[in-house]
Design a protein around this motif. Sequence first.
Motif, PDB file in Angstrom:
ATOM      1  N   ALA A 255       0.801  -1.231  -0.185  1.00 50.06           N
ATOM      2  CA  ALA A 255       0.015   0.110  -0.047  1.00 50.06           C
ATOM      3  C   ALA A 255       0.856   1.282   0.059  1.00 50.06           C
ATOM      4  O   ALA A 255       0.442   2.227  -0.445  1.00 50.06           O
ATOM      5  CB  ALA A 255      -0.929  -0.048   1.296  1.00 50.06           C
ATOM      6  N   VAL A 256       1.998   1.014   0.388  1.00 47.83           N
ATOM      7  CA  VAL A 256       3.161   2.394   0.588  1.00 47.83           C
ATOM      8  C   VAL A 256       3.236   2.964  -0.946  1.00 47.83           C
ATOM      9  O   VAL A 256       2.899   3.793  -1.184  1.00 47.83           O
ATOM     10  CB  VAL A 256       4.018   2.059   1.536  1.00 47.83           C
ATOM     11  N   PRO A 257       3.937   2.068  -1.591  1.00 52.63           N
ATOM     12  CA  PRO A 257       4.227   2.521  -2.847  1.00 52.63           C
ATOM     13  C   PRO A 257       3.037   2.941  -3.657  1.00 52.63           C
ATOM     14  O   PRO A 257       3.038   3.920  -4.363  1.00 52.63           O
ATOM     15  CB  PRO A 257       5.059   1.556  -3.477  1.00 52.63           C
ATOM     16  N   VAL A 258       1.919   1.919  -3.348  1.00 53.06           N
ATOM     17  CA  VAL A 258       0.699   2.243  -4.220  1.00 53.06           C
ATOM     18  C   VAL A 258       0.068   3.526  -3.857  1.00 53.06           C
ATOM     19  O   VAL A 258      -0.304   4.476  -4.737  1.00 53.06           O
ATOM     20  CB  VAL A 258      -0.446   1.077  -3.947  1.00 53.06           C
ATOM     21  N   LEU A 259       0.061   4.005  -2.583  1.00 52.75           N
ATOM     22  CA  LEU A 259      -0.496   5.177  -2.235  1.00 52.75           C
ATOM     23  C   LEU A 259       0.567   6.186  -2.608  1.00 52.75           C
ATOM     24  O   LEU A 259       0.191   7.490  -3.209  1.00 52.75           O
ATOM     25  CB  LEU A 259      -0.458   5.401  -0.628  1.00 52.75           C
ATOM     26  N   ASN A 260       1.899   6.160  -2.734  1.00 55.40           N
ATOM     27  CA  ASN A 260       2.904   7.142  -3.203  1.00 55.40           C
ATOM     28  C   ASN A 260       2.383   7.649  -4.457  1.00 55.40           C
ATOM     29  O   ASN A 260       2.988   8.430  -4.876  1.00 55.40           O
ATOM     30  CB  ASN A 260       4.112   6.712  -2.742  1.00 55.40           C
ATOM     31  N   LYS A 261       1.915   6.677  -5.277  1.00 55.75           N
ATOM     32  CA  LYS A 261       1.791   6.849  -6.652  1.00 55.75           C
ATOM     33  C   LYS A 261       0.566   7.482  -7.007  1.00 55.75           C
ATOM     34  O   LYS A 261       0.145   8.530  -7.785  1.00 55.75           O
ATOM     35  CB  LYS A 261       1.626   5.451  -7.370  1.00 55.75           C
ATOM     36  N   LEU A 262      -0.418   7.304  -5.975  1.00 60.06           N
ATOM     37  CA  LEU A 262      -1.944   7.643  -6.352  1.00 60.06           C
ATOM     38  C   LEU A 262      -2.084   9.153  -5.557  1.00 60.06           C
ATOM     39  O   LEU A 262      -2.977   9.779  -5.979  1.00 60.06           O
ATOM     40  CB  LEU A 262      -2.815   6.599  -5.640  1.00 60.06           C
ATOM     41  N   THR A 263      -1.420   9.447  -4.472  1.00 64.27           N
ATOM     42  CA  THR A 263      -1.804  10.324  -3.656  1.00 64.27           C
ATOM     43  C   THR A 263      -0.625  11.400  -3.485  1.00 64.27           C
ATOM     44  O   THR A 263       0.584  10.755  -3.361  1.00 64.27           O
ATOM     45  CB  THR A 263      -2.516  10.280  -2.509  1.00 64.27           C
ATOM     46  N   HIS A 264      -0.899  12.526  -3.068  1.00 64.00           N
ATOM     47  CA  HIS A 264       0.127  13.447  -2.536  1.00 64.00           C
ATOM     48  C   HIS A 264       0.242  13.446  -1.141  1.00 64.00           C
ATOM     49  O   HIS A 264       1.130  13.887  -0.435  1.00 64.00           O
ATOM     50  CB  HIS A 264      -0.227  14.814  -2.982  1.00 64.00           C
ATOM     51  N   LEU A 265      -0.571  12.641  -0.442  1.00 66.36           N
ATOM     52  CA  LEU A 265      -0.662  12.858   1.021  1.00 66.36           C
ATOM     53  C   LEU A 265       0.175  11.746   1.687  1.00 66.36           C
ATOM     54  O   LEU A 265       0.730  10.813   1.114  1.00 66.36           O
ATOM     55  CB  LEU A 265      -1.950  12.277   1.669  1.00 66.36           C
ATOM     56  N   PRO A 266       0.876  12.427   2.772  1.00 60.86           N
ATOM     57  CA  PRO A 266       2.068  11.527   3.289  1.00 60.86           C
ATOM     58  C   PRO A 266       1.179  10.182   3.861  1.00 60.86           C
ATOM     59  O   PRO A 266       0.298  10.308   4.185  1.00 60.86           O
ATOM     60  CB  PRO A 266       2.311  12.315   4.425  1.00 60.86           C
ATOM     61  N   VAL A 267       2.347   9.278   3.838  1.00 64.88           N
ATOM     62  CA  VAL A 267       1.863   7.791   4.307  1.00 64.88           C
ATOM     63  C   VAL A 267       2.486   7.390   5.463  1.00 64.88           C
ATOM     64  O   VAL A 267       3.999   7.340   5.496  1.00 64.88           O
ATOM     65  CB  VAL A 267       2.130   6.991   3.017  1.00 64.88           C
TER      66      VAL A 267
END
Length: 338
Positions: A255-267
């Motif tokens: 989910a970390v790289p996926v979120l980093n691709k899809l959103t600008h929000l910090p993870v």
Amino acid sequence: MIIVMKTGASESQIREVIRRIEELGYQAHIIEGAQRTVIGAVGDERGKDRLQSLEVMPGVDTVVPILQPFKLASREVKGGKSIVRVGDLEIGGPAVVVMAGPCSVESEAQMLQTAQAVKAAGATVLRGGAFKPRTSPYAFQGLAEEGLKFLDAARAATGLKIITEVVNPMDVELVAAYADILQIGARNVQNFALLKRAGEVGKPVLLKRGMATTIKEFLMAAEYILSEGNYNVALCERGIRTFETSTRFTLDLSAVPVLNKLTHLPVIVDPSHGTGHWDYVAPMAKASVACGADGLLIEVHPTPETAQSDGLQSLKLTKFQQLMDELRPIALAVGRRL
Ligand code: PEP
Ligand code: MN
């Protein structure tokens, strides 16, 4: 739609574009980029083509659709990553932010002892639940406002920032009066009334992924907070339900790289709830930093065997210190620092 302004577009040109967006019945959200301003126009998807006409307005460079269903949370709208600012602390900047403390606030002495130890180890945020979302109504429910006062005392003694969970929309103002960051837990990720209230109060929010929430649903939940005009949102992966029973949940690190691709929000990653066992916390914390997490949320307790909740997954103070020392070279290896 995203209205991308030209570099050097004037204040009055931006104001005029916002006026026109609102006239067309859409909400305008200004997103300041390093190079130029973009304005997110969000609202009814039908008829959004009318926004295309904004392209001829002075100061406008292009008008492009946001293809994802989450608009303000999408990476497209920002072009890069966002930094969530909590006073002088940056989440999503070069430093990996470590938030640590017990699952539940139990006493002032427990909070002070934990706060001093996690600060000495390098954490910058103290965690602890005063309102606990327990699976059983018979389990410890938290100390409520008394617990918030103990967090406040620990902040005063150490200078650490405070993160604590809010469970009920009616308590948002009370919790926000004490907390530096509001935590919305896994069980409330789609409590839309709570998300909207958290959006309205404007305090930074850490939104945890639900245990059965897809990444799209997770980002749509974040969108509820953003759409109220609160852009200070960080996301937290904390494990999802799978068929596996060796761990409490399955920590979805992809989910970390996926979120980093899809959103600008910090993870942020929470390896404590993600695994449910203290001895799996350190390896997964290291893996989280290695795969691009902007921070960690870790349960730490002076005496895990006496904890009111989640003792099994809580690190002792010395183990936490050791983990922090082991995380430093990993952060450096991926171009970050602790
Ligand atoms: C917690 O952080 O103590 C907690 C209850 O977490 P989650 O909402 O992820 O279960
Ligand atoms: Mn917990």
